[in-house]
Design an enzyme around this catalytic site. Structure first.
Site, PDB file in Angstrom:
ATOM      1  N   HIS A 194      -3.298   7.365   2.235  1.00  0.00           N
ATOM      2  CA  HIS A 194      -3.705   6.058   1.718  1.00  0.00           C
ATOM      3  C   HIS A 194      -5.144   5.793   2.135  1.00  0.00           C
ATOM      4  O   HIS A 194      -5.518   6.000   3.288  1.00  0.00           O
ATOM      5  CB  HIS A 194      -2.771   4.981   2.270  1.00  0.00           C
ATOM      6  CG  HIS A 194      -3.228   3.593   1.994  1.00  0.00           C
ATOM      7  ND1 HIS A 194      -3.643   3.185   0.745  1.00  0.00           N
ATOM      8  CD2 HIS A 194      -3.355   2.507   2.807  1.00  0.00           C
ATOM      9  CE1 HIS A 194      -4.006   1.916   0.802  1.00  0.00           C
ATOM     10  NE2 HIS A 194      -3.840   1.482   2.037  1.00  0.00           N
ATOM     11  N   ASN A 215     -10.102  -0.114  -0.441  1.00  0.00           N
ATOM     12  CA  ASN A 215      -8.635  -0.063  -0.369  1.00  0.00           C
ATOM     13  C   ASN A 215      -8.054  -0.691  -1.634  1.00  0.00           C
ATOM     14  O   ASN A 215      -8.099  -1.903  -1.806  1.00  0.00           O
ATOM     15  CB  ASN A 215      -8.158  -0.810   0.877  1.00  0.00           C
ATOM     16  CG  ASN A 215      -6.648  -0.759   1.049  1.00  0.00           C
ATOM     17  OD1 ASN A 215      -5.913  -0.343   0.157  1.00  0.00           O
ATOM     18  ND2 ASN A 215      -6.161  -1.187   2.205  1.00  0.00           N
ATOM     19  N   CYS A 252       0.800  -1.222   0.000  1.00  0.00           N
ATOM     20  CA  CYS A 252       0.000   0.000   0.000  1.00  0.00           C
ATOM     21  C   CYS A 252       0.838   1.280   0.000  1.00  0.00           C
ATOM     22  O   CYS A 252       0.346   2.349  -0.355  1.00  0.00           O
ATOM     23  CB  CYS A 252      -0.952   0.004   1.188  1.00  0.00           C
ATOM     24  SG  CYS A 252      -2.123  -1.370   1.191  1.00  0.00           S
TER      25      CYS A 252
END
Length: 317
Positions: A244, A274, A112
């Site tokens: 993020h 996500n 990520c």
């Protein structure tokens, strides 16, 4: 010498799965998911839609947005956790799709945090004078790593790609600074229980949610504070904060600790879920498409991913 973002683009697969649809085959419901994550839906790539395919669509949009010829690109970096194959890289497949013969291309894997890592690498390479125009992509088919019976993880992720074109800056716009970190001692907090050399499979996502929440807020907060301090910036100087997009509770807690006004915080997690390394460039593309960004705006990226890996980047638009 530094580099600046001259174009960006995002792509989300057309198939959308809402929380209510997910609840038909997972022991969950819309309220449970929204309360804990802020997510209402996610995009899911088709069986024959691979990471390289969604990366290409985001790349083409970024190239068009930058208004450059594809032949101006002299390096491709693809940040991904979910490559089509163990080898070759997604980046080299993308190079072939774009017809960029002999242009060097490679994948970067920091999960990520991949896009922030990619920004630092691309900026360093352009600053060295070796490259002029870099195509940087975050592309993920995260749903291929999900155990659809594990409601703690399967509700969190989606598929998508975001891309930017980075080019040498001749004025004060561009990347101001960035930092990146890692902690292999914490790898068991978030990982897949498979791999090529481990058992010949990609595995499924295993996550210790509470520990990850605490460390995500702590590590990103430290990274941001250090980055701002080292460059004589304060939170008040930030026009847009793009963290993020993992979980709205993490985003809100981090913004609270930093004392960032809510209207400056970009949140796309509700609709995108996500998307790992694609989340920040997707959010940036969404912000740019809104017409809100203006020249001179200060933008802050920050991300954390498995590894653990984390970091932040500061830029002037």
């Amino acid at each position: 010498m530094t580099c600046k973002i001259i174009g960006c683009g995002g792509y989300l697969p057309p198939k959308v799965v809402s929380n209510d649809e997910l609840a038909k085959f997972v022991d969950t419901n819309d309220e449970w998911i929204r309360t804990r994550t802020g997510i209402s839906q996610r995009h899911i790539a088709g069986d024959t839609e691979y990471t390289s395919h969604i990366a290409l669509k985001a790349a083409e949009k970024a190239i068009a947005d930058a208004d450059i010829s594809v032949n101006e690109i002299d390096l491709i970096i693809t940040c991904t956790t979910t490559p089509d194959n163990s080898f070759p890289s997604v980046a080299t497949k993308l190079q072939g799709y774009l017809g960029l013969n002999n242009v060097p291309s490679f994948d970067l894997q920091a999960v990520c945090a991949g896009f922030v890592y990619g920004v630092q690498v691309a900026n360093s390479l352009i600053s060295s004078g070796k490259y002029k125009t870099i195509l940087l992509i975050g592309a993920e088919k995260m749903t291929s790593l999900l155990d659809w019976e594990d409601r703690a993880t399967c509700v969190l992720f989606g598929d998508g790609a975001g891309s930017v074109i980075l080019q040498r800056s001749d004025d004060n716009s561009g990347i101001i600074d960035s930092n990146i970190f890692s902690s292999g001692a914490d790898y068991e907090i978030l990982y897949t229980n498979g791999g090529v050399s481990m058992n010949g499979s990609s595995g499924k996502i295993i996550m210790q949610g509470q520990k990850l929440f605490r460390l995500a807020v702590e590590k990103m907060h430290q990274s941001i504070e250090e980055l701002l301090r080292n460059n004589n910036f304060t939170v008040n100087d930030i026009d847009y904060f793009i963290p993020h997009q993992a979980n709205v509770r993490i985003i809100n807690k981090l913004a609270e600790l930093l004392n960032v006004e809510d209207h400056k915080v970009v949140k796309t997690v509700e609709k995108h879920a996500n998307c790992s390394s694609a989340s920040i460039p997707l959010a940036l593309s969404t912000l740019k498409a809104s017409g809100k960004i203006k020249k001179g705006d200060i933008i802050l990226f920050s991300a954390i991913g498995a590894g653990l890996t984390w970091g932040s980047a500061l830029l002037r638009w």
